[in-house]
Design an enzyme around this catalytic site. Structure first.
Site, PDB file in Angstrom:
ATOM      1  N   CYS A 150       0.867  -0.836   0.074  1.00  0.00           N
ATOM      2  CA  CYS A 150      -0.014   0.030  -0.105  1.00  0.00           C
ATOM      3  C   CYS A 150       0.858   1.133  -0.110  1.00  0.00           C
ATOM      4  CB  CYS A 150      -0.955  -0.154   1.311  1.00  0.00           C
ATOM      5  SG  CYS A 150      -2.266   1.495   1.162  1.00  0.00           S
ATOM      6  N   ASP A 305      -9.990  -4.379  -5.483  1.00  0.00           N
ATOM      7  CA  ASP A 305      -9.412  -3.479  -4.489  1.00  0.00           C
ATOM      8  C   ASP A 305     -10.021  -2.086  -4.775  1.00  0.00           C
ATOM      9  OD1 ASP A 305      -8.057  -1.920  -3.073  1.00  0.00           O
ATOM     10  OD2 ASP A 305      -6.010  -2.592  -3.440  1.00  0.00           O
ATOM     11  N   HIS A 334      -8.311  -5.093  -1.316  1.00  0.00           N
ATOM     12  CA  HIS A 334      -6.855  -4.788  -0.682  1.00  0.00           C
ATOM     13  C   HIS A 334      -6.481  -5.335   0.312  1.00  0.00           C
ATOM     14  CE1 HIS A 334      -4.453  -1.183  -0.577  1.00  0.00           C
ATOM     15  NE2 HIS A 334      -4.697  -1.055   0.954  1.00  0.00           N
TER      16      HIS A 334
END
Length: 449
Positions: A150, A305, A334
């Protein structure tokens, strides 16, 4: 349907469901205890380096002979990193350990009010670089593998562009890199037309975890505030399912604040200006030149995601010079790519193989070079006088025509060399045959001097 029996059937069904619900609810106190006692981050580790609030964790190896190139995992500045080690059967860290990697992970901790002025440059050029150097020195490795998750992946990309000589392979997991109307709802919410991050940091200093959590929750409010608890109640009789729910819920609620200045820069430079993708990002007064991203790079993307849709990642591959890029897109979200059983069964073995093959290549090439240099050094040290019939005078004459090592003599062509030295072909052939025995060359080896 008999009009007189239908009401009785409905009543019986309601009674049965009520009885089942009552039996399930009797489990609630016990299951609440299970929720409160779940363990996370169970893979043994040791903090080998600390700076400010961060700890650099080193995980105990699971194999006796780990790969030569270590793996540094760079987590996001939001939430806690144990999502990558949630439980033994759903642990990204453990998957790499099982594959033979020497694994390190940055746990950023939580910034205090004194850390509100920390910049992206502080995180990239100071903290990540210091951790990378600790790993490099500890493992005696010039270039290491990096896996960023991320926001940690975005920071890792900046780091690799600024310090390419220290990065062997770069893996990016659910990483936002391109924001030109491609970043989904977060990009829309963060648009400078609607959102001023400076107003948030000016009010709070550091951005509160609760503020961030509330924003993420609004992406799917029905599931966040109702749906998942309905599922929990339906599965109260399954202790394993309840414990799995408890681990995830603990992580969701275990947020951390984000350093204010780093947050402001990230929103403005990465989201609003798309500066990284446009190769216009500047940290600490210097450019973050993505033309330096020549190392192998893997993007790991979740098809579902909502935080970082694939369009916010894939186009980055087209603007960097690396000749070795891959994209693994998997049907998950995600967080699901870190914790879903299917991802651990199918995705992470592929990712580990991707790193291993490229780490092995570097290791083997290094070993080959070292072996070649050692052989060359031995060859240089071995005098031609080692061979029968060659004394100081003949050795000097061989040097004059470029034959300075036994290996070069072994590769020479007898007739040509004899002519250049003005000696008999039989004498020179005898020297060459001895040289070939020394070096292991075949009798029909030919070469020019």
């Amino acid at each position: 349907m008999n009009p007189f029996t239908a009401p009785l059937k409905i009543q019986r069904r309601i009674q049965t469901q009520g009885t089942e619900a009552a039996e399930t609810m009797r489990l609630l106190p016990e299951r609440l205890g299970d929720l409160a006692s779940v363990e996370v981050g169970q893979t043994p580790s040791e903090a080998i380096y600390s700076e400010n609030k961060l700890d650099l964790l080193h995980y105990e190896p699971l194999t006796d002979d780990p790969h030569d190139t270590p793996l540094l995992v760079v987590y996001a500045l939001i939430n806690r990193p144990y999502i990558l080690d949630l439980q033994p059967d759903k642990s990204v860290v453990r998957r790499f350990l099982e594959d033979g990697f020497d694994v390190y992970l940055i746990d950023w901790g939580e910034p205090s009010r004194l850390d509100a002025s920390l910049t992206l440059g502080d995180y990239v050029n100071r903290y990540i670089d210091n951790c990378a150097d600790v790993v490099r020195e500890r493992t005696r490795t010039d270039a290491i593998n990096i896996l960023g998750y991320c926001m940690g992946g975005t920071l890792s990309t900046m780091y690799a562009a600024l310090h390419p000589e220290k990065v062997n392979n770069l893996g990016l997991m659910a990483t936002g890199l391109c924001f030109a109307d491609t970043g989904g709802i977060l990009e829309q919410w963060g648009s400078e037309e609607y959102f001023d991050p400076g107003a948030i940091t000016g009010t709070y200093g550091n951005v509160p975890a609760e503020f961030l959590a509330a924003g993420f929750a609004q992406m799917n409010p029905v599931d966040t505030y109702l749906g998942k608890y309905t599922i929990l109640l339906d599965n109260l009789d399954d202790r394993t399912a309840v414990e799995n729910f408890g681990r995830m819920e603990r992580w969701v609620r275990d947020g951390v604040d984000v350093a204010g200045e780093a947050y402001r820069q990230f929103i403005e430079d990465i989201y609003q200006e798309n500066a990284l993708h446009q190769n216009e990002l500047v940290l600490d007064g210097g450019p973050v030149d993505i033309e330096n991203l020549t190392m192998p790079m893997l993007q790991i993307i979740g098809s579902f995601d909502r935080l970082i849709p694939s369009e916010a990642s894939k186009p980055f591959t087209d603007v960097i010079p690396s000749a070795d890029t891959d994209i693994y897109e998997f049907p998950t979200g995600h967080v699901g790519m870190a914790v879903s059983g299917k991802a651990h069964a199918e995705l992470w073995p592929r990712v580990a193989t991707w790193f291993r093959e490229r780490s092995a290549t570097q290791s083997e090439e290094s070993a080959t070079v070292d072996q070649g240099e050692a052989e060359a050094e031995t060859d240089q040290d071995r005098s031609l006088q080692t061979l029968d019939g060659i004394g100081p005078t003949y050795e000097a004459r061989l040097h004059d025509v470029g034959i300075t090592t036994v290996t070069k003599l072994a590769a020479a062509e007898p007739v040509s060399l004899a002519d250049r030295l003005g000696l008999s072909e039989s004498r020179v052939t005898s020297w060459i045959e001895q040289a070939r025995q020394f070096t292991g060359s075949s009798d029909d080896s030919t070469g020019s001097s």
